[in-house]
Design an enzyme around this catalytic site. Structure first.
Site, PDB file in Angstrom:
ATOM      1  N   LYS A 119      33.034  37.381  19.203  1.00 56.42           N
ATOM      2  CA  LYS A 119      32.965  38.534  18.288  1.00 56.42           C
ATOM      3  C   LYS A 119      33.626  38.191  16.965  1.00 56.42           C
ATOM      4  CE  LYS A 119      33.188  41.141  22.485  1.00 56.42           C
ATOM      5  NZ  LYS A 119      34.051  41.780  23.492  1.00 56.42           N
ATOM      6  N   THR A 155      35.423  36.235  25.291  1.00 56.59           N
ATOM      7  CA  THR A 155      34.271  36.761  24.561  1.00 56.59           C
ATOM      8  C   THR A 155      34.713  37.308  23.200  1.00 56.59           C
ATOM      9  OG1 THR A 155      34.552  38.734  25.934  1.00 56.59           O
ATOM     10  CG2 THR A 155      32.712  37.299  26.467  1.00 56.59           C
ATOM     11  N   LYS A 200      47.217  33.512  28.556  1.00 56.76           N
ATOM     12  CA  LYS A 200      46.598  33.623  27.227  1.00 56.76           C
ATOM     13  C   LYS A 200      47.573  33.236  26.119  1.00 56.76           C
ATOM     14  CE  LYS A 200      43.531  37.358  28.837  1.00 56.76           C
ATOM     15  NZ  LYS A 200      42.133  36.958  28.618  1.00 56.76           N
ATOM     16  N   LYS A 212      43.453  40.717  22.835  1.00 62.42           N
ATOM     17  CA  LYS A 212      42.969  40.478  24.206  1.00 62.42           C
ATOM     18  C   LYS A 212      44.009  41.065  25.143  1.00 62.42           C
ATOM     19  CE  LYS A 212      43.053  36.021  23.107  1.00 62.42           C
ATOM     20  NZ  LYS A 212      41.737  35.521  23.481  1.00 62.42           N
ATOM     21  N   ARG A 213      43.705  41.116  26.438  1.00 60.26           N
ATOM     22  CA  ARG A 213      44.726  41.569  27.371  1.00 60.26           C
ATOM     23  C   ARG A 213      45.957  40.682  27.268  1.00 60.26           C
ATOM     24  NH1 ARG A 213      43.577  45.918  31.128  1.00 60.26           N
ATOM     25  NH2 ARG A 213      45.468  45.166  32.138  1.00 60.26           N
ATOM     26  N   HIS A 269      34.434  34.857  37.523  1.00 59.46           N
ATOM     27  CA  HIS A 269      34.995  35.045  36.176  1.00 59.46           C
ATOM     28  C   HIS A 269      36.393  34.490  36.003  1.00 59.46           C
ATOM     29  CE1 HIS A 269      31.896  37.849  34.576  1.00 59.46           C
ATOM     30  NE2 HIS A 269      31.744  38.141  35.859  1.00 59.46           N
TER      31      HIS A 269
END
Ligand code: 26Q
Length: 806
Positions: free
Chosen positions: A662, A658, A556, A550-551, A363
């Protein structure tokens, strides 16, 4: 517009029968009546009824599968981020009308009841939520599946912001969460830690035994997940550590502190979820958690298999075991241990079966997330497992030597290097398949992460692009859009997401586009109402809702988003009357508690939000809200209201993502880099329906060695002013560390993508000014989201990796 959807009649239970059970349950178990019962009691009673239905349905399904000798899959994961289950079960069992109707008879509204359920936060983020989505999808697709994880007493911490600083509170979810759990004490498994190995020969048999070990009992608690419109029910078995009984022998013999110490250590195993995401911490308690999960699960798998077939010879034909990232890797040597020491297989026979049984998903490519365990630690905590890993490695190194005769290469590919066990290397060697989670990611792991292994065994490597349990974010969370889809394309999309593509036909239909805008406005209003209630903050619902949830992680690049907002703020201060499409930036993110820079970035975003509030004229056009405690339930309210989906990681860093899926299925337009599954979103919607920016992977690779952030800083005045403001202070706080890190050492190259990011943001504002055009983009995203269904992902695993029959 086409036909009205016909009301569904539940195949599960009639309203009358449900009412009867409900009244009886309240009477017998709660000594109350529907009229008198509290919401909590209604929630618990309803949950128990639903659990009863699921349990019976699972039993029926299992019996049938067994009689047909079908192959099953076991999904091992340290995390299952389930969120709430009651609503999902009621929807998947297609008993919504019956439940709503029954409660209405007593004047009870179901929404308040759903709210009573705490999120089962047994995961950090993407990896844990993926596991939960896959249980749903496996059931929907009719596969026989069991998930295994840990019954953490405390799940992912509750996040509170104190003046913008993250603080963590314990998530004590079990009081409310246990209504959905079924304890199965008769299926407890003993797990042995510590001790020393005794080896001896018995009739030419080499025997290995563990002495002076610590025994911990693993007691299972089951959760059930119904498939939508399916006979199948998935089971999630969660293990709780219990001390068998107090070690009286040791106590009497005078070893008080050791007796007590082992007791305490045992109970600590399932106390709390490690809150790190994409960062592997080599702590001894974490190692115990991992071994506890796999020893209990493999023990259970073997017991179940032996009860049915009486031999392990056919294990690989009847059982697939999947390892969700490397965290459950120890399942591999554990199954070897059972076959060698308990069942008397020789090494080659055992290894043949084991390697045909396990498959592994990677992952992440972040080096700090690749697990390595210290040999001394592993040897102490599980001596027999250690000796098996050493043997696996020795045999592997011999094979490598035979093939390459290159000592350096063998050392590098070896499972044990510098006294550390490389878990991913062990997985790749022992598993029959290894997959990445998006096309680009699967290519990167072949090219970089597992370059040598790919060259050695190319046939093992494959891709399965992630998917989501889309009904949760569409059917269950976005009623308006679900209704529109049913009216336009029928309700086949609820079972078969590929049918969403039919919605494309309506891309020129003005009434559908207008309706889409209306639905989005309603969802935004609903979300704004929630924000008003929770935070007392008023959102401008005429502004674009731009969402990054998100985290919190530097890769990110929430900091890139923040920099652009600062630049827009600077612009508005200098040009107060310039035309500007109003924007609300919505953030939510938990930071790992020990991740200093991540916490700084949260504080920065919070401070920007406060700074903007000081000037109402600016705030009308530009506002920021940081939502506390991002969790599955919050995502269900937020996704339907989102218009822009920020997916802005440096290309090559986000394995898949992911949240992007969504948001897409709810009609948000992706503003992102060509990273992870964004690449496949782009393939689905075409370049006119996505806002791409930044370097692609090849460009990142080329630019990285000579990256000089200061060159961008010096040549871009807008960027420079934004960065300078970090150091000068925002809302009274100076962010030197963020500024310095971006200027000097930023491995995620935020400055390099800044100009292009700003450009994409400007394009978004322009496009949004034409609401019909925007609605068309939104429609293309909804219509293109079908392939991101977890039903599709799981079907690929089942066919190409696990070799399951439906
Ligand atoms: C490992 C050892 C010790 C302590 C913690 C960990 C640990 C825990 C969680 C390491 C990594 C994680 C989580 C990783 C994760 O969530 N990865 C995400 O997986 C998603 C599902 O495939 C992808 O969509 C995301 O891109 C990826 O970041």
């Amino acid at each position: 517009m086409a036909k009205e959807a016909a009301p569904k009649v539940s195949k599960t239970i009639t309203q009358e029968e449900l009412k009867k059970q409900f009244v009886e349950m309240l009477h017998n178990d709660f000594q109350t009546t529907p009229e008198e019962a509290s919401d909590q009691q209604v929630y618990e009673a309803l949950s128990r009824i639903v659990v009863g239905i699921l349990k019976a349905k699972r039993r029926h399904f299992t019996v049938r599968n067994r009689s047909e000798g079908k192959k099953k899959v076991y999904y091992l994961s340290m995390e299952f981020l389930m969120g709430r289950s009651l609503k999902t079960s009621i929807y998947n069992l297609e008993m919504v009308d019956e439940t709503v109707g029954m409660l209405k008879e007593f004047g009870i509204s179901i929404n308040g009841i759903y709210e009573m359920e705490p999120d089962a936060g047994l995961g950090n983020g993407g990896l844990g939520r993926l596991a939960a989505c896959y249980l749903d999808a496996l059931a929907a697709d009719g596969y026989h599946a069991t998930g295994y994880s840990i019954l953490y007493e405390y799940g992912i911490f509750k996040q509170k912001l104190d003046e913008g600083w993250q603080t963590e509170l314990p998530d004590n979810w079990l009081p409310g969460g246990s209504a959905l759990l079924v304890p199965v004490p008769t299926a407890a498994v003993e797990v042995r830690f510590d001790g020393n190995l005794k080896e001896y020969w018995d009739n030419s048999f080499h025997c290995v035994e563990l002495e002076n070990y610590t025994s911990v009992m693993a007691v299972p608690y089951d959760m059930f997940v119904s498939g939508y419109d399916s006979e199948a029910v998935s089971k999630l078995r969660l293990w709780k550590a219990e001390v068998p009984s107090f070690d009286m022998q040791r106590f009497i013999s005078g070893d008080y502190s050791k007796a007590l110490g082992r007791n305490i250590m045992s109970q600590a195993i399932t106390k709390v979820l490690y809150p790190n995401d994409n960062h592997a911490e080599g702590k001894s308690l974490r190692l115990r958690q991992q071994y506890f999960l796999v020893a209990a699960s493999v023990g259970d798998i073997v017991n179940t298999h032996m009860n049915v077939y009486g031999t392990l010879d056919n294990l690989a034909d009847k059982v697939a075991i999947h390892i969700n990232d490397t965290h459950p890797t120890l399942a591999i040597p554990e199954l070897m241990r059972i076959m060698l020491d308990d069942c008397g297989y020789d090494w080659d026979a055992a290894w043949d079966i084991v390697t045909k049984t396990f498959a592994y998903t990677n992952h992440t490519v972040m080096p700090e997330a690749l697990e390595k365990w210290d040999c001394n630690l592993v040897k102490g905590v599980m001596p027999r497992i250690f000796s098996i890993i050493v043997e696996i490695n020795e045999r592997y190194c011999r094979q490598l030597w035979d093939k390459y005769q290159d000592q350096e290469k063998v050392t590098h590919m070896s499972i044990i290097e510098n006294n550390m066990i490389k878990m991913a290397t062990l997985c790749v060697h022992a598993c029959h398949h290894v997959n990445g989670v998006a096309k680009i990611h699967s290519e990167i792991i072949k090219r970089e992460t597992f370059k040598d292994e790919y060259e050695y065994t190319p046939e093992k490597f494959t891709n399965v692009t992630n998917g989501i349990a889309y009904r949760r974010w569409l059917y269950q969370s976005n009623e308006g859009l679900t209704d529109l889809l049913r009216e336009t394309i029928g309700d086949g999309f609820l079972k078969d997401a590929s049918q969403l593509a039919k919605f494309r036909k309506f891309s020129e239909d003005k009434s559908v586009l207008e309706r889409l805008n209306r639905i989005k406005n309603e969802n935004k209003a609903r979300f704004a109402k929630y924000v008003k209630n929770e935070y007392g903050v008023t959102l401008n619902t005429d502004s674009i809702f731009d969402v990054q949830v998100k985290r919190l992680h530097e890769y990110k690049r929430q900091q890139l988003n923040a920099l652009n907002i600062i630049a827009e703020y600077n612009y508005l201060k200098a040009n107060p009357d310039a035309p500007f499409v109003p924007k609300t930036y919505i953030f939510a993110a938990k930071a790992a508690p020990g991740y200093y820079m991540a916490k700084q970035i949260i504080k920065l975003i919070w401070n920007i939000s406060e700074e903007l509030k000081k000037d109402p004229k600016i705030n009308e056009k530009l506002s920021v809200i940081f939502m506390e405690d991002y969790c599955v339930s919050l995502s269900e309210i937020l996704m339907p209201a989102a218009e822009i989906s920020e997916q802005i990681s440096l290309a090559g860093t986000e394995a898949s993502g992911t949240g992007n899926m969504k948001l897409m299925i709810n009609g948000a337009v992706t503003l992102g880099t060509l990273d992870g599954a964004n690449v496949e979103i782009f393939e689905q919607v075409g370049e006119e329906n996505i806002l791409l920016f930044g370097m692609n992977v090849d460009e990142v690779e080329a630019a990285k060695p000579n990256y000089k952030a200061m060159d961008f800083y010096n040549s871009n005045g807008v960027l420079r002013s934004a960065v300078d403001l970090l150091s000068e202070g925002i809302n009274g706080e100076k962010f030197h560390e963020i500024a310095n890190s971006l200027k000097n050492v930023d491995p995620y190259m935020a400055f390099a993508d800044f100009a292009s990011y700003q450009n994409a943001q400007r394009r978004a504002s322009e496009l949004y000014s034409d609401r019909m055009k925007w609605a068309k983009m939104s429609l293309a995203n909804i219509a293109g989201a079908g392939i991101f269904s977890a039903d599709r992902s799981v079907d690929e695993y089942a066919r190409y990796i696990w070799q399951l029959q439906k």
